[in-house]
Design an enzyme around this catalytic site. Structure first.
Site, PDB file in Angstrom:
ATOM      1  N   SER A   1       0.843  -1.208   0.000  1.00  0.00           N
ATOM      2  CA  SER A   1       0.000   0.000   0.000  1.00  0.00           C
ATOM      3  C   SER A   1       0.876   1.255   0.000  1.00  0.00           C
ATOM      4  O   SER A   1       1.758   1.395   0.844  1.00  0.00           O
ATOM      5  CB  SER A   1      -0.907   0.032   1.236  1.00  0.00           C
ATOM      6  OG  SER A   1      -1.441   1.344   1.389  1.00  0.00           O
TER       7      SER A   1
ATOM      8  N   ASP B   1      -4.775   2.985  -2.386  1.00  0.00           N
ATOM      9  CA  ASP B   1      -5.915   3.243  -1.489  1.00  0.00           C
ATOM     10  C   ASP B   1      -6.556   4.574  -1.842  1.00  0.00           C
ATOM     11  O   ASP B   1      -6.039   5.637  -1.509  1.00  0.00           O
ATOM     12  CB  ASP B   1      -5.426   3.275  -0.039  1.00  0.00           C
ATOM     13  CG  ASP B   1      -5.168   1.886   0.502  1.00  0.00           C
ATOM     14  OD1 ASP B   1      -4.093   1.662   1.078  1.00  0.00           O
ATOM     15  OD2 ASP B   1      -6.051   1.014   0.323  1.00  0.00           O
TER      16      ASP B   1
ATOM     17  N   MET C   1     -12.269   3.198  -1.786  1.00  0.00           N
ATOM     18  CA  MET C   1     -13.043   3.463  -0.564  1.00  0.00           C
ATOM     19  C   MET C   1     -13.782   4.773  -0.802  1.00  0.00           C
ATOM     20  O   MET C   1     -13.435   5.833  -0.269  1.00  0.00           O
ATOM     21  CB  MET C   1     -12.109   3.557   0.653  1.00  0.00           C
ATOM     22  CG  MET C   1     -11.525   2.212   1.053  1.00  0.00           C
ATOM     23  SD  MET C   1     -10.042   2.328   2.045  1.00  0.00           S
ATOM     24  CE  MET C   1      -8.824   2.513   0.745  1.00  0.00           C
TER      25      MET C   1
ATOM     26  N   MET D   1     -11.117  -6.398   5.103  1.00  0.00           N
ATOM     27  CA  MET D   1     -10.478  -5.316   5.866  1.00  0.00           C
ATOM     28  C   MET D   1     -10.217  -5.796   7.292  1.00  0.00           C
ATOM     29  O   MET D   1     -11.144  -6.196   8.005  1.00  0.00           O
ATOM     30  CB  MET D   1     -11.368  -4.078   5.882  1.00  0.00           C
ATOM     31  CG  MET D   1     -11.520  -3.378   4.532  1.00  0.00           C
ATOM     32  SD  MET D   1      -9.968  -3.030   3.740  1.00  0.00           S
ATOM     33  CE  MET D   1      -9.250  -1.895   4.926  1.00  0.00           C
TER      34      MET D   1
HETATM   35  C1  DX5 Z   1      -6.779   1.315   4.998  1.00  0.00           C
HETATM   36  C2  DX5 Z   1      -6.176   0.802   3.688  1.00  0.00           C
HETATM   37  C3  DX5 Z   1      -5.032  -0.156   3.907  1.00  0.00           C
HETATM   38  C4  DX5 Z   1      -3.870   0.469   4.699  1.00  0.00           C
HETATM   39  C5  DX5 Z   1      -2.788  -0.558   4.936  1.00  0.00           C
HETATM   40  O1  DX5 Z   1      -8.021   1.941   4.729  1.00  0.00           O
HETATM   41  O2  DX5 Z   1      -7.152   0.148   2.908  1.00  0.00           O
HETATM   42  O3  DX5 Z   1      -4.573  -0.614   2.633  1.00  0.00           O
HETATM   43  O4  DX5 Z   1      -3.337   1.559   3.964  1.00  0.00           O
HETATM   44  O5  DX5 Z   1      -1.751   0.089   5.652  1.00  0.00           O
HETATM   45  P1  DX5 Z   1      -1.080  -0.644   6.928  1.00  0.00           P
HETATM   46  O6  DX5 Z   1      -0.387  -1.864   6.369  1.00  0.00           O
HETATM   47  O7  DX5 Z   1      -0.123   0.384   7.467  1.00  0.00           O
HETATM   48  O8  DX5 Z   1      -2.195  -1.001   7.861  1.00  0.00           O
HETATM   49 ZN    ZN Z   2      -6.450  -0.861   1.136  1.00  0.00          ZN
END
Ligand code: DX5
Ligand code: ZN
Length: 216
Positions: A8, A35, A69, A142
């Protein structure tokens, strides 16, 4: 079961992006996780399709795993396909679980020969995705409340992975399970043992790509 890592880039320092892409590419991280947040579906704003286009046009090639999202994915999905998305994943909560609307979007994405995923928030019951399994390539579970990187992994996620894997096997389907949020060396192996094919990692992996890629 596959063993894919999707990085990400939500919280990267965009002034260092080219170097990060080079490191990810040299360390054979195959997927980039984009994201996309609209400040409505989640209480945070991130980036649009222009970042994806710049990265897709760069010399470093990845599977572009786009995670929408946003409230109205039907309105925006095409921008990301034109910018170089390899897969578009949207939330089944976006249209209040409206099956017809979600299925319409799934078919529109597939009509462009792009892979399609559906995602669900921690509070959404895993059974809500079962009716879509025969139409999609991936389910993104999630393991944090969507909106921010660097959050703590929600332990109840293991049971969701287990139930989803059971359903996929029962229906003899070929759907990938991806888990997203708070993934690190303390939970990665167990997440995979429960059935995850793809691990999404932002903060843990990017802190030290070379050392940590082998711990996911
Ligand atoms: C949260 C995102 C994730 C997040 C993952 O809404 O969908 O992809 O960025 O980041 P880490 O690995 O730091 O939790
Ligand atoms: Zn994500």
């Amino acid at each position: 079961m596959k063993k894919i890592i999707s990085c990400s880039i939500l919280n990267v320092d965009f002034l260092k992006l080219n170097d990060i892409l080079k490191q990810l590419y040299e360390n054979k991280i195959p997927w980039l996780h984009f994201d996309v947040m609209d400040g409505n579906f989640v209480k945070n704003l991130s980036f649009g399709s222009s970042i994806l286009k710049s990265i897709n046009d760069s010399e470093y090639k990845f599977f572009n795993d786009v995670h929408l999202m946003i409230n109205n994915p039907l309105h925006y999905y095409l921008d990301f396909i034109e910018a170089g998305a390899s897969m578009i994943t949207f939330h089944i909560e976006s249209y209040n679980f409206d099956f017809e609307k979600n299925l319409k979007l799934i078919n529109l994405i597939k009509s462009h020969n792009v892979k399609v995923g559906i995602s669900l928030k921690p509070k959404t019951n895993i059974s809500e995705v079962f009716k879509y399994l025969k139409y999609v390539d991936l389910v993104l579970i999630m393991s944090v409340e969507p909106g921010f990187g660097g959050q703590k992994f929600i332990e109840e996620t293991y049971q969701k992975i287990h139930e989803l894997k059971k359903e996929i096997n029962k229906e003899n389907l070929n759907v990938l399970i991806s888990v997203d949020g708070g993934i690190n060396d303390t939970n990665a192996q167990k997440v995979r043992e429960y059935g995850a094919d793809v691990l999404v990692s932002g903060s843990y992996l990017l802190a030290d790509i070379k050392d940590r890629k082998n711990k996911l």
